[in-house]
Design a protein around this motif. Structure first.
Motif, PDB file in Angstrom:
ATOM      1  N   PHE A   3       0.828  -1.203   0.000  1.00 51.43           N
ATOM      2  CA  PHE A   3       0.000   0.000   0.000  1.00 51.43           C
ATOM      3  C   PHE A   3       0.867   1.260   0.000  1.00 51.43           C
ATOM      4  O   PHE A   3       0.513   2.263  -0.637  1.00 51.43           O
ATOM      5  N   HIS A   4       1.988   1.205   0.698  1.00 47.76           N
ATOM      6  CA  HIS A   4       2.907   2.353   0.715  1.00 47.76           C
ATOM      7  C   HIS A   4       3.442   2.619  -0.689  1.00 47.76           C
ATOM      8  O   HIS A   4       3.486   3.779  -1.139  1.00 47.76           O
ATOM      9  N   ASP A   5       3.834   1.562  -1.394  1.00 47.26           N
ATOM     10  CA  ASP A   5       4.359   1.726  -2.750  1.00 47.26           C
ATOM     11  C   ASP A   5       3.277   2.241  -3.697  1.00 47.26           C
ATOM     12  O   ASP A   5       3.549   3.086  -4.556  1.00 47.26           O
ATOM     13  N   PHE A   6       2.045   1.727  -3.550  1.00 45.09           N
ATOM     14  CA  PHE A   6       0.962   2.171  -4.427  1.00 45.09           C
ATOM     15  C   PHE A   6       0.656   3.646  -4.214  1.00 45.09           C
ATOM     16  O   PHE A   6       0.549   4.416  -5.184  1.00 45.09           O
ATOM     17  N   MET A   7       0.482   4.055  -2.973  1.00 48.42           N
ATOM     18  CA  MET A   7       0.165   5.454  -2.699  1.00 48.42           C
ATOM     19  C   MET A   7       1.309   6.379  -3.097  1.00 48.42           C
ATOM     20  O   MET A   7       1.075   7.491  -3.595  1.00 48.42           O
ATOM     21  N   LEU A   8       2.538   5.925  -2.908  1.00 54.85           N
ATOM     22  CA  LEU A   8       3.680   6.758  -3.262  1.00 54.85           C
ATOM     23  C   LEU A   8       3.746   6.996  -4.762  1.00 54.85           C
ATOM     24  O   LEU A   8       4.123   8.089  -5.217  1.00 54.85           O
ATOM     25  N   SER A   9       3.367   5.989  -5.550  1.00 59.04           N
ATOM     26  CA  SER A   9       3.408   6.143  -7.005  1.00 59.04           C
ATOM     27  C   SER A   9       2.333   7.087  -7.528  1.00 59.04           C
ATOM     28  O   SER A   9       2.452   7.598  -8.639  1.00 59.04           O
ATOM     29  N   GLN A  10       1.277   7.344  -6.735  1.00 60.27           N
ATOM     30  CA  GLN A  10       0.186   8.213  -7.162  1.00 60.27           C
ATOM     31  C   GLN A  10       0.201   9.577  -6.476  1.00 60.27           C
ATOM     32  O   GLN A  10      -0.707  10.374  -6.698  1.00 60.27           O
ATOM     33  N   THR A  11       1.212   9.854  -5.659  1.00 63.22           N
ATOM     34  CA  THR A  11       1.250  11.086  -4.876  1.00 63.22           C
ATOM     35  C   THR A  11       2.260  12.049  -5.470  1.00 63.22           C
ATOM     36  O   THR A  11       3.371  11.649  -5.854  1.00 63.22           O
ATOM     37  N   ARG A  12       1.883  13.299  -5.547  1.00 67.70           N
ATOM     38  CA  ARG A  12       2.797  14.326  -6.042  1.00 67.70           C
ATOM     39  C   ARG A  12       3.821  14.692  -4.969  1.00 67.70           C
ATOM     40  O   ARG A  12       3.503  14.713  -3.767  1.00 67.70           O
ATOM     41  N   GLU A  13       5.018  14.998  -5.418  1.00 66.50           N
ATOM     42  CA  GLU A  13       6.062  15.386  -4.473  1.00 66.50           C
ATOM     43  C   GLU A  13       5.725  16.704  -3.780  1.00 66.50           C
ATOM     44  O   GLU A  13       6.085  16.903  -2.611  1.00 66.50           O
ATOM     45  N   SER A  14       5.030  17.601  -4.486  1.00 68.12           N
ATOM     46  CA  SER A  14       4.661  18.871  -3.870  1.00 68.12           C
ATOM     47  C   SER A  14       3.702  18.667  -2.702  1.00 68.12           C
ATOM     48  O   SER A  14       3.778  19.381  -1.689  1.00 68.12           O
ATOM     49  N   ASP A  15       2.806  17.686  -2.812  1.00 68.91           N
ATOM     50  CA  ASP A  15       1.882  17.418  -1.711  1.00 68.91           C
ATOM     51  C   ASP A  15       2.612  16.816  -0.514  1.00 68.91           C
ATOM     52  O   ASP A  15       2.292  17.120   0.645  1.00 68.91           O
ATOM     53  N   ILE A  16       3.584  15.946  -0.785  1.00 67.18           N
ATOM     54  CA  ILE A  16       4.379  15.387   0.319  1.00 67.18           C
ATOM     55  C   ILE A  16       5.164  16.503   1.011  1.00 67.18           C
ATOM     56  O   ILE A  16       5.218  16.570   2.250  1.00 67.18           O
ATOM     57  N   ALA A  17       5.768  17.391   0.203  1.00 67.09           N
ATOM     58  CA  ALA A  17       6.524  18.502   0.793  1.00 67.09           C
ATOM     59  C   ALA A  17       5.610  19.415   1.602  1.00 67.09           C
ATOM     60  O   ALA A  17       6.028  19.984   2.627  1.00 67.09           O
ATOM     61  N   LEU A  18       4.363  19.576   1.179  1.00 70.12           N
ATOM     62  CA  LEU A  18       3.418  20.421   1.908  1.00 70.12           C
ATOM     63  C   LEU A  18       3.190  19.889   3.318  1.00 70.12           C
ATOM     64  O   LEU A  18       3.279  20.641   4.297  1.00 70.12           O
ATOM     65  N   PHE A  19       2.909  18.612   3.447  1.00 73.51           N
ATOM     66  CA  PHE A  19       2.620  18.049   4.758  1.00 73.51           C
ATOM     67  C   PHE A  19       3.881  17.880   5.596  1.00 73.51           C
ATOM     68  O   PHE A  19       3.800  17.906   6.828  1.00 73.51           O
ATOM     69  N   ILE A  56      -4.300  11.608  -0.426  1.00 75.98           N
ATOM     70  CA  ILE A  56      -5.690  12.037  -0.571  1.00 75.98           C
ATOM     71  C   ILE A  56      -5.778  13.341  -1.362  1.00 75.98           C
ATOM     72  O   ILE A  56      -6.616  13.489  -2.265  1.00 75.98           O
ATOM     73  N   ILE A  57      -4.909  14.289  -1.045  1.00 77.96           N
ATOM     74  CA  ILE A  57      -4.919  15.566  -1.765  1.00 77.96           C
ATOM     75  C   ILE A  57      -4.584  15.351  -3.241  1.00 77.96           C
ATOM     76  O   ILE A  57      -5.206  15.949  -4.134  1.00 77.96           O
ATOM     77  N   SER A  58      -3.622  14.496  -3.520  1.00 82.80           N
ATOM     78  CA  SER A  58      -3.265  14.216  -4.912  1.00 82.80           C
ATOM     79  C   SER A  58      -4.412  13.553  -5.653  1.00 82.80           C
ATOM     80  O   SER A  58      -4.667  13.851  -6.833  1.00 82.80           O
ATOM     81  N   GLU A  59      -5.125  12.646  -4.979  1.00 83.16           N
ATOM     82  CA  GLU A  59      -6.259  11.984  -5.616  1.00 83.16           C
ATOM     83  C   GLU A  59      -7.370  12.980  -5.936  1.00 83.16           C
ATOM     84  O   GLU A  59      -7.995  12.901  -6.993  1.00 83.16           O
ATOM     85  N   LEU A  60      -7.621  13.906  -5.041  1.00 85.25           N
ATOM     86  CA  LEU A  60      -8.646  14.916  -5.301  1.00 85.25           C
ATOM     87  C   LEU A  60      -8.261  15.787  -6.497  1.00 85.25           C
ATOM     88  O   LEU A  60      -9.109  16.093  -7.355  1.00 85.25           O
ATOM     89  N   LYS A  61      -7.003  16.186  -6.578  1.00 90.45           N
ATOM     90  CA  LYS A  61      -6.558  16.994  -7.719  1.00 90.45           C
ATOM     91  C   LYS A  61      -6.713  16.231  -9.029  1.00 90.45           C
ATOM     92  O   LYS A  61      -7.251  16.763 -10.018  1.00 90.45           O
TER      93      LYS A  61
END
Length: 259
Positions: free
Chosen positions: A148-164, A189-194
């Motif tokens: 699940f960590h690998d799946f979510m990481l592949s769909q998440t933007r780096e800017s969103d990770i840097a934000l949190f 979650i934020i990346s999925e909404l975008k």
């Protein structure tokens, strides 16, 4: 003459070898203890890891089941799919068709289809070894969270990770693989909404063009009292059916996850 039996002769003693005679244990002796679940204990292994008793493991499993709906919505592809379907229904101008139950059911089955590789990894690396007592409970949890960590990481933007990371006040993360779950899940979650709103915007454009054309034609004909939605709805449904819209939407969603 009536013979009265004395209390001493009211009942004859049972034979010694009579299997129906009550035993001393049944009369007044102590019964054997009934085995039950082991106590709530934690055993520390020589390597520093800890093993929990079955009682604690059952308690943790029942607790995790209460978070299953949140895990399904926030850690899988469900959020993106259901938002795109809702925007599609709004773009078509249909208020109750397809109904919410149909959209949620379709989103669930499509989620299971997209998440099948992740679920297979969890089954092979965590569930089956734990059932066969080849790994401990902690190892099973670690092997479950890794896919699940690998799946979510592949769909998440780096800017969103840097934000949190900035909101939490943490040090910059060296590599994306070191992203902790408390940072990765909200960023995902934020990346999925975008992404869902981007796909919904693209879907909305052709139906918006139809609404504009129908409104312009009605205005030119002087039929201003007639609602454009009544005229444009059949054209939008016809366009969606002719281009095989459901196959295009489902294919686009699956391709957006790399399936």
């Amino acid at each position: 003459m009536v013979l009265l039996a004395s209390p001493l002769h009211a009942q004859a003693p049972a034979p010694v070898n009579d299997p129906t005679a009550p035993s001393a244990t049944a009369i007044g002796g102590s019964l054997p203890a009934i085995p039950g679940l082991p106590a709530l204990t934690v055993q520390t292994n020589p390597d520093g890891s800890q093993d929990y008793t079955v009682t604690l493991q059952i308690l943790m499993i029942m607790t995790m089941l209460t978070f299953l709906p949140a895990i399904l919505m926030m850690m899988t592809s469900f959020t993106r799919i259901i938002i795109v379907f809702s925007i599609l229904r709004q773009a078509l101008g249909l208020q109750q068709s397809p109904s919410n139950q149909i959209l949620i059911g379709l989103a669930l089955f499509l989620t299971f289809f997209i998440m099948q590789p992740v679920l297979n990894q969890v089954n092979e690396n965590a569930l089956q070894p734990y059932i066969n007592e080849q790994i401990t409970a902690q190892q099973a949890i670690a092997n479950t969270t890794a896919p699940f960590h690998d799946f979510m990481l592949s769909q998440t933007r780096e800017s969103d990770i840097a934000l949190f990371v900035g909101i939490a006040g943490l040090e910059p993360i060296a590599t994306p693989e070191e992203t902790p779950f408390n940072i990765l899940v909200p960023a995902f979650i934020i990346s999925e909404l975008k992404t869902a709103f981007q796909i919904g915007f693209i879907i909305f454009i052709p139906f918006l063009v139809i609404d504009i054309v129908v409104s312009s034609v009605l205005m030119a004909m002087g039929m201003m009292m007639l609602s454009p939605l009544i005229i444009s709805l059949p054209f939008k449904i016809m366009l969606f059916v002719l281009v095989d819209g459901w196959a295009m939407i489902v294919g686009t969603l699956a391709a957006s996850f790399g399936v």
